[in-house]
Design an enzyme around this catalytic site. Structure first.
Site, short mmCIF file in Angstrom:
data_model
loop_
_atom_site.label_atom_id
_atom_site.label_comp_id
_atom_site.label_asym_id
_atom_site.label_seq_id
_atom_site.Cartn_x
_atom_site.Cartn_y
_atom_site.Cartn_z
N ASN A 1 34.53 -37.25 13.42
CA ASN A 1 35.80 -36.54 13.61
C ASN A 1 36.85 -37.63 13.79
OD1 ASN A 1 38.01 -35.09 14.39
ND2 ASN A 1 37.15 -34.37 16.34
N TRP A 2 37.59 -37.87 12.72
CA TRP A 2 38.56 -38.97 12.75
C TRP A 2 39.73 -38.66 13.69
CZ3 TRP A 2 39.58 -40.96 7.03
CH2 TRP A 2 38.36 -41.39 6.49
N LYS A 3 39.93 -37.38 14.02
CA LYS A 3 41.09 -36.96 14.83
C LYS A 3 42.37 -37.44 14.12
CE LYS A 3 38.16 -36.88 18.84
NZ LYS A 3 38.01 -36.94 20.29
N HIS B 1 37.88 -27.41 18.61
CA HIS B 1 37.73 -28.65 19.37
C HIS B 1 38.51 -28.53 20.68
CE1 HIS B 1 37.95 -32.85 20.52
NE2 HIS B 1 36.91 -33.06 19.73
N GLU C 1 40.40 -30.49 22.12
CA GLU C 1 41.79 -30.97 22.02
C GLU C 1 42.69 -29.88 21.43
OE1 GLU C 1 40.79 -34.56 19.91
OE2 GLU C 1 39.78 -35.27 21.72
N GLU D 1 30.36 -30.54 23.38
CA GLU D 1 31.18 -31.71 23.73
C GLU D 1 31.76 -31.54 25.12
OE1 GLU D 1 32.58 -33.83 19.90
OE2 GLU D 1 34.11 -32.41 20.50
N GLY E 1 36.11 -39.50 24.55
CA GLY E 1 37.06 -40.62 24.53
C GLY E 1 37.14 -41.38 25.85
N SER F 1 31.72 -39.64 23.38
CA SER F 1 31.39 -41.07 23.55
C SER F 1 30.00 -41.42 23.02
CB SER F 1 31.54 -41.50 25.02
OG SER F 1 32.89 -41.34 25.44
N GLY G 1 33.63 -39.26 17.52
CA GLY G 1 35.06 -39.60 17.44
C GLY G 1 35.23 -41.08 17.16
N GLY G 2 35.50 -41.84 18.22
CA GLY G 2 35.82 -43.27 18.09
C GLY G 2 34.86 -44.06 17.22
#
Ligand code: 13P
Length: 250
Positions: free
Chosen positions: A9-11, A94, A96, A166, A172, A212, A233-234
């Site tokens: 998930n590049w966000k 998500h 966010e 999640e 993150g 994470s 993510g990251g």
């Protein structure tokens, strides 16, 4: 249990101009992976991502969609538009989006139903905040999120859905859920799905962990029986790290 799927998930990261080369890099780095490899990108990166993924094993997903077919919804993107571009996956709900963009269990359900109707594979997110975990209501909350997300979804369609657990406190933050914490909730999600449908249906559904997950901690998480993949993510923004995770999913 479910098919192993590792999805990035590049966000709101990477530029359209960087996307083609990066997806090619991911395809090269993850060659031979025994799981499904997915890159979910911002809308504006989807076209170069699809182009780069052609002829490779990498599948492309969006990070959101709108639940209406078309019309006066300025700034929104429909399922038909995504399908028309060759998109196969879509992240829905998500945390966010729930927190910053007023996504609710009701809009999540509408989006799940629309995605399924149009042949997109929904990756439905659920998860508790630290406050909710400390209050001991994690499973109550997740049960509601899952039941509402799957409302009016047949067993045949339910098998196509990917669930991503999640925990918000792990996203993150570098603070991963322990293997046991993640397994406990993913196992409980499978029990909720079995109660809504049956054991065979619940066992066919891919349940991912996200929060994470990285090259260093993925092996333990992915070895757990109820964790069938990850939503990353990251670590999905570096092809070498992402490839370690796809390599651990077998
Ligand atoms: P991080 O891997 O950066 O914690 O993000 C997880 C996530 O939210 C994926 O959807």
């Amino acid at each position: 249990m479910g098919k192993y799927i590792i999805a990035g998930n590049w966000k709101m990261n990477k530029l359209p101009s960087e996307t083609y080369d990066f997806v090619k890099e991911v395809a090269e780095a993850t060659k031979g992976a025994s799981c499904e490899v997915v890159c979910c990108t911002p809308y504006v990166c989807l076209a170069p991502a699809v182009e780069a993924a052609k002829g490779t094993h990498v599948k492309i997903g969006a990070e959101n969609l709108h639940f209406e077919d078309k019309g006066a919804f300025t700034g929104e993107v429909s399922a038909d538009m995504l399908v028309d571009m060759g998109i196969q996956y879509v992240i829905i709900g998500h945390s966010e989006r729930r927190e910053y963009f007023a996504e609710t269990d009701e809009t999540v359900n509408k989006k799940v139903i629309k995605a399924l109707e149009k042949g997109l594979i929904p990756i439905v997110c659920c998860g508790e905040s630290l406050e909710q975990r400390e209050a001991g209501i994690t499973m109550d909350l997740i049960t509601i999120q899952i039941k509402k997300a799957f409302a009016n979804v047949s067993a045949a369609d339910a098998k196509k859905i990917v669930v991503a657990y999640e925990p918000i406190w792990a996203i993150g933050t570098g603070k991963t859920a322990t293997d046991e914490q993640a397994e406990e909730v993913c196992g409980a999600i499978r029990k909720v799905l079995a109660s809504l449908y049956d054991n065979a249906t619940a066992n066919a559904i891919t349940i991912q962990y996200g929060g994470s997950m990285n090259a260093g901690n993925c092996a333990g998480l992915l070895a757990k029986p109820n964790i069938d993949g990850g939503l990353i993510g990251g670590a999905s923004l570096k092809s070498a790290d992402f490839a370690v995770i796809t390599g651990a999913a077998k």
